[in-house]
Scaffold this motif. Structure first.
Motif, PDB file in Angstrom:
ATOM      1  N   MET A 102     -25.371  24.654   0.222  1.00 33.10           N
ATOM      2  CA  MET A 102     -23.919  24.492   0.241  1.00 33.10           C
ATOM      3  C   MET A 102     -23.295  25.438   1.274  1.00 33.10           C
ATOM      4  O   MET A 102     -22.345  25.075   1.964  1.00 33.10           O
ATOM      5  CB  MET A 102     -23.392  24.792  -1.165  1.00 33.10           C
ATOM      6  CG  MET A 102     -22.014  24.257  -1.433  1.00 33.10           C
ATOM      7  SD  MET A 102     -21.952  22.477  -1.447  1.00 33.10           S
ATOM      8  CE  MET A 102     -20.423  22.189  -0.605  1.00 33.10           C
ATOM      9  N   ASP A 103     -23.844  26.639   1.388  1.00 32.39           N
ATOM     10  CA  ASP A 103     -23.284  27.603   2.346  1.00 32.39           C
ATOM     11  C   ASP A 103     -23.358  27.079   3.776  1.00 32.39           C
ATOM     12  O   ASP A 103     -22.434  27.277   4.569  1.00 32.39           O
ATOM     13  CB  ASP A 103     -24.040  28.945   2.253  1.00 32.39           C
ATOM     14  CG  ASP A 103     -23.629  29.717   1.013  1.00 32.39           C
ATOM     15  OD1 ASP A 103     -22.569  29.389   0.433  1.00 32.39           O
ATOM     16  OD2 ASP A 103     -24.372  30.619   0.616  1.00 32.39           O
ATOM     17  N   LEU A 104     -24.465  26.408   4.087  1.00 29.45           N
ATOM     18  CA  LEU A 104     -24.604  25.854   5.434  1.00 29.45           C
ATOM     19  C   LEU A 104     -23.569  24.747   5.658  1.00 29.45           C
ATOM     20  O   LEU A 104     -22.962  24.646   6.725  1.00 29.45           O
ATOM     21  CB  LEU A 104     -26.024  25.303   5.632  1.00 29.45           C
ATOM     22  CG  LEU A 104     -26.309  24.685   7.004  1.00 29.45           C
ATOM     23  CD1 LEU A 104     -26.145  25.692   8.126  1.00 29.45           C
ATOM     24  CD2 LEU A 104     -27.698  24.087   7.045  1.00 29.45           C
ATOM     25  N   LEU A 105     -23.356  23.922   4.636  1.00 31.53           N
ATOM     26  CA  LEU A 105     -22.367  22.844   4.770  1.00 31.53           C
ATOM     27  C   LEU A 105     -20.960  23.425   4.971  1.00 31.53           C
ATOM     28  O   LEU A 105     -20.158  22.900   5.744  1.00 31.53           O
ATOM     29  CB  LEU A 105     -22.379  21.932   3.539  1.00 31.53           C
ATOM     30  CG  LEU A 105     -23.676  21.169   3.230  1.00 31.53           C
ATOM     31  CD1 LEU A 105     -23.430  20.127   2.154  1.00 31.53           C
ATOM     32  CD2 LEU A 105     -24.258  20.497   4.437  1.00 31.53           C
ATOM     33  N   LEU A 106     -20.660  24.504   4.265  1.00 30.34           N
ATOM     34  CA  LEU A 106     -19.338  25.129   4.419  1.00 30.34           C
ATOM     35  C   LEU A 106     -19.179  25.681   5.839  1.00 30.34           C
ATOM     36  O   LEU A 106     -18.115  25.564   6.445  1.00 30.34           O
ATOM     37  CB  LEU A 106     -19.159  26.253   3.397  1.00 30.34           C
ATOM     38  CG  LEU A 106     -19.227  25.854   1.919  1.00 30.34           C
ATOM     39  CD1 LEU A 106     -19.005  27.057   1.018  1.00 30.34           C
ATOM     40  CD2 LEU A 106     -18.229  24.760   1.577  1.00 30.34           C
ATOM     41  N   ILE A 265     -26.832  21.657  -6.047  1.00 28.92           N
ATOM     42  CA  ILE A 265     -25.446  21.145  -6.037  1.00 28.92           C
ATOM     43  C   ILE A 265     -25.020  20.551  -7.377  1.00 28.92           C
ATOM     44  O   ILE A 265     -23.839  20.524  -7.692  1.00 28.92           O
ATOM     45  CB  ILE A 265     -25.168  20.126  -4.914  1.00 28.92           C
ATOM     46  CG1 ILE A 265     -26.062  18.900  -5.040  1.00 28.92           C
ATOM     47  CG2 ILE A 265     -25.219  20.747  -3.547  1.00 28.92           C
ATOM     48  CD1 ILE A 265     -25.453  17.685  -4.387  1.00 28.92           C
ATOM     49  N   GLU A 266     -26.013  20.085  -8.162  1.00 25.29           N
ATOM     50  CA  GLU A 266     -25.666  19.503  -9.469  1.00 25.29           C
ATOM     51  C   GLU A 266     -25.101  20.568 -10.420  1.00 25.29           C
ATOM     52  O   GLU A 266     -24.538  20.249 -11.458  1.00 25.29           O
ATOM     53  CB  GLU A 266     -26.901  18.849 -10.107  1.00 25.29           C
ATOM     54  CG  GLU A 266     -27.264  17.486  -9.530  1.00 25.29           C
ATOM     55  CD  GLU A 266     -26.300  16.378  -9.912  1.00 25.29           C
ATOM     56  OE1 GLU A 266     -25.716  16.452 -10.997  1.00 25.29           O
ATOM     57  OE2 GLU A 266     -26.115  15.457  -9.094  1.00 25.29           O
ATOM     58  N   GLU A 267     -25.287  21.841 -10.044  1.00 25.67           N
ATOM     59  CA  GLU A 267     -24.786  22.909 -10.922  1.00 25.67           C
ATOM     60  C   GLU A 267     -23.425  23.429 -10.493  1.00 25.67           C
ATOM     61  O   GLU A 267     -22.897  24.365 -11.096  1.00 25.67           O
ATOM     62  CB  GLU A 267     -25.802  24.059 -10.940  1.00 25.67           C
ATOM     63  CG  GLU A 267     -27.075  23.706 -11.714  1.00 25.67           C
ATOM     64  CD  GLU A 267     -28.307  24.370 -11.152  1.00 25.67           C
ATOM     65  OE1 GLU A 267     -28.188  25.461 -10.573  1.00 25.67           O
ATOM     66  OE2 GLU A 267     -29.393  23.764 -11.265  1.00 25.67           O
ATOM     67  N   ILE A 268     -22.863  22.824  -9.444  1.00 23.24           N
ATOM     68  CA  ILE A 268     -21.560  23.324  -8.970  1.00 23.24           C
ATOM     69  C   ILE A 268     -20.494  23.042 -10.025  1.00 23.24           C
ATOM     70  O   ILE A 268     -20.250  21.894 -10.402  1.00 23.24           O
ATOM     71  CB  ILE A 268     -21.182  22.672  -7.621  1.00 23.24           C
ATOM     72  CG1 ILE A 268     -22.149  23.162  -6.533  1.00 23.24           C
ATOM     73  CG2 ILE A 268     -19.740  22.996  -7.236  1.00 23.24           C
ATOM     74  CD1 ILE A 268     -21.941  22.514  -5.174  1.00 23.24           C
ATOM     75  N   ALA A 269     -19.870  24.119 -10.506  1.00 24.89           N
ATOM     76  CA  ALA A 269     -18.821  24.000 -11.529  1.00 24.89           C
ATOM     77  C   ALA A 269     -17.655  24.886 -11.117  1.00 24.89           C
ATOM     78  O   ALA A 269     -17.749  26.114 -11.199  1.00 24.89           O
ATOM     79  CB  ALA A 269     -19.380  24.422 -12.882  1.00 24.89           C
ATOM     80  N   LEU A 270     -16.595  24.258 -10.625  1.00 22.96           N
ATOM     81  CA  LEU A 270     -15.501  25.045 -10.055  1.00 22.96           C
ATOM     82  C   LEU A 270     -14.242  25.075 -10.924  1.00 22.96           C
ATOM     83  O   LEU A 270     -13.215  25.600 -10.499  1.00 22.96           O
ATOM     84  CB  LEU A 270     -15.165  24.495  -8.651  1.00 22.96           C
ATOM     85  CG  LEU A 270     -16.329  24.547  -7.651  1.00 22.96           C
ATOM     86  CD1 LEU A 270     -16.005  23.753  -6.402  1.00 22.96           C
ATOM     87  CD2 LEU A 270     -16.649  25.986  -7.286  1.00 22.96           C
ATOM     88  N   SER A 271     -14.329  24.524 -12.122  1.00 24.62           N
ATOM     89  CA  SER A 271     -13.126  24.450 -12.966  1.00 24.62           C
ATOM     90  C   SER A 271     -12.480  25.818 -13.171  1.00 24.62           C
ATOM     91  O   SER A 271     -11.259  25.956 -13.084  1.00 24.62           O
ATOM     92  CB  SER A 271     -13.476  23.853 -14.332  1.00 24.62           C
ATOM     93  OG  SER A 271     -13.730  22.483 -14.173  1.00 24.62           O
TER      94      SER A 271
END
Lengths: 342, 190
Positions: A102-106, A265-271
């Motif tokens: 995810m860091d690379l995508l950002l 990425i399936e663990e991304i939880a930003l609530s």
């Protein structure tokens, strides 16, 4: 020999007759860390207003969003940047699996923003739009205040900014409609199959396989609702000759999706972090969206700190309101953009 | 063109293949190839309906392919195939070919490519990617007007590539060729 030449020229001419509109845009390639990522810029660049489109998936591509009346209406007024994310669509290179984080995508998106401002001017109005997985990507990106400052607004459409919560909400959503429709005797067999599956899931420990199955049922469930408005033929069409290379896009997209899954990425939880978003925000959901239930969008609307925020649920739509209610969808985006551009 | 030139200065009568190519159905291109016969056997069989002639050949087929993906890439490949050809010469004129090959693929981005280093945007000229692509193909062809001065050989050829390394893995790529072949004699006036 002339007849061969004539045959060849005829064939080439036939296949070269792509949509003239497709040929009018500009393609900028961003080269970053072993990957060339195309950003197809279409629409009214003179407006000085640009919307970066983060496509769904992971595994989709930018240009699959460029079809029909909603895209036409958007492009009349603003420029839309249909960007193929790393390892998806027409982006290509020799990037290694271990780098797909995810860091690379950002970091990629930072570079794209920098490039667009370099090409079109520091003073452009820049909006970020994310659909589905693009909603995860965009929300994650906007967790930084510095990154928020680069944009005039954020549009999250059917966005999956909290995947564990999404799965739980999807189970509740399925259970509710399964009860209703089995009770009413409508599509009983299919709803029973879905009900049996969702009731078997341990909501405290949802596996990747179960999450994938939920997603598949989410798409299938849309076909069970006559209420979802289907586009007329002249409303949603991709020209025959377009830049999407279906075979490579699907194969490389699946591979990238799998690698991103493995990298968490399936663990991304930003609530719990949504309060960090102070940027003007427009959240769009579809009433019959079982892939990303509308409750997730409404939850985000209540949690973000933005003073300028709007929520809209499309009553005749599933996961893709831009297809189901294109005219209204585009107009709502444009209204939000008009209100928030400099 | 390189292929034509090299052949022109080395040999006399040569068989060339020119094909319209569609990559992934909708992306147009062209393929030029030159065939070299490695071995050839012809069998003649007497049948009730008349004489039947069947040829079996092994061919070496160097080729250059090009295709364009609109606003995305111009892709060139240079490679060669080993072809097993079966040729029914009499009574009909059908040719069936099975081939495998290896190609070097160079794609050029069809748009400006930029990289950003230390806060500075730099344009990369002739940007693109390099790949290796093993291929499998099958073709069916037929000669028309065989006994006339200008016979016309027409063939259909699907060709499947595995393009690698592509985003850390490989992708399949499918070309479909509609082509013709012609024998050219560069030294006929000598």
């Amino acid at each position: 020999m002339n007849k061969y030449l004539l045959l060849y020229v005829s064939c080439f001419w036939l296949f070269s007759c792509g949509d003239t509109d497709i040929k009018q845009g500009e393609t900028l390639f961003l080269r970053h860390k072993g990957c060339d990522m195309p950003a197809y810029v279409y629409g009214n660049t003179a407006s000085n207003t640009f919307m970066i489109l983060l496509h769904g998936g992971p595994g989709g591509n930018g240009l699959e969003y460029r079809g029909g009346v909603y895209a036409e209406n958007l492009e009349k007024e603003i420029a839309v940047v249909y960007w193929d994310q790393r390892g998806q669509g027409n982006s290509k290179g020799n990037n290694h699996a271990e780098e797909l984080t995810m860091d690379l995508l950002l970091d990629d998106l930072d570079q794209l923003v920098f490039l667009l401002k370099h090409q079109y001017g520091e003073d452009i109005n820049l909006f970020l739009y994310g659909h589905s997985w693009g909603g995860t990507y965009g929300t994650k990106y906007l967790m930084s205040k510095k990154r928020q400052q680069q944009f005039n607004g954020w549009i999250e459409s059917n966005g999956a900014h909290d995947i564990p919560k999404l799965n739980k909400l999807a189970i509740e959503f399925f259970q509710f409609y399964a009860r209703e429709y089995i009770g009413a005797g409508i599509n009983v067999t299919k709803w029973q199959e879905i009900q049996k599956f969702v009731n078997s899931i341990d909501t405290l420990n949802i596996t990747d396989e179960e999450a994938l199955k939920l997603n598949q049922f989410g798409h299938e469930a849309e076909e069970l609702f006559d209420e979802i408005k289907q586009p007329d033929e002249d409303e949603f069409q991709m020209p025959l000759r377009n830049p999407i290379d279906v075979v490579s896009s699907v194969v490389t997209g699946n591979y990238t999706s799998q690698k991103l899954d493995e990298n968490g990425i399936e663990e991304i939880a930003l609530s719990d972090s949504l309060y960090k978003i102070e940027l003007p925000t427009f959240i769009q959901t579809g009433r019959y969206d079982f892939v990303v239930p509308p409750a997730l969008g409404f939850y985000a609307y209540n949690r973000i700190s933005s003073k300028e925020k709007t929520y809209k649920q499309y009553s005749y739509s599933g996961h893709s309101p831009m297809v189901n209610e294109g005219v209204e969808y585009a107009e709502d985006i444009l209204t939000f953009i008009r209100k928030n551009k400099k | 063109m390189i292929l034509v030139f090299v052949s022109a200065i080395t040999l006399s009568a040569q068989e060339y293949r020119l094909a319209f190519l569609s990559h992934s159905i909708i992306h147009p291109g062209v393929s030029v190839a030159r065939s070299f016969t490695l071995s050839e056997k012809i069998k003649v069989k007497e049948k009730k309906k008349g004489e039947k002639e069947i040829g079996k050949s092994n061919l070496f087929l160097p080729q250059i392919n090009y295709h364009n993906v609109l606003k995305t890439e111009n892709s060139f490949s240079i490679g060669a195939e080993i072809i097993r050809q079966r040729h029914r010469m009499k009574p009909a004129n059908w040719t069936f070919e099975t081939g495998f090959g290896v190609h070097y693929v160079r794609s050029f981005n069809a748009g400006k490519t930029f990289t950003i280093e230390n806060g500075e945007v730099r344009r990369v000229r002739f940007a693109g990617n390099n790949f290796i692509a093993p291929s499998l193909s099958y073709s069916i062809g037929r000669t028309f007007y065989k006994n006339e001065s200008m016979p016309w050989f027409f063939y259909l050829k699907p060709q499947v590539f595995a393009v690698l390394p592509y985003n850390g893995s490989f992708v399949p790529s499918v070309n479909f060729q509609i082509g013709t072949k012609k024998v050219l004699n560069f030294k006929k006036h000598e």
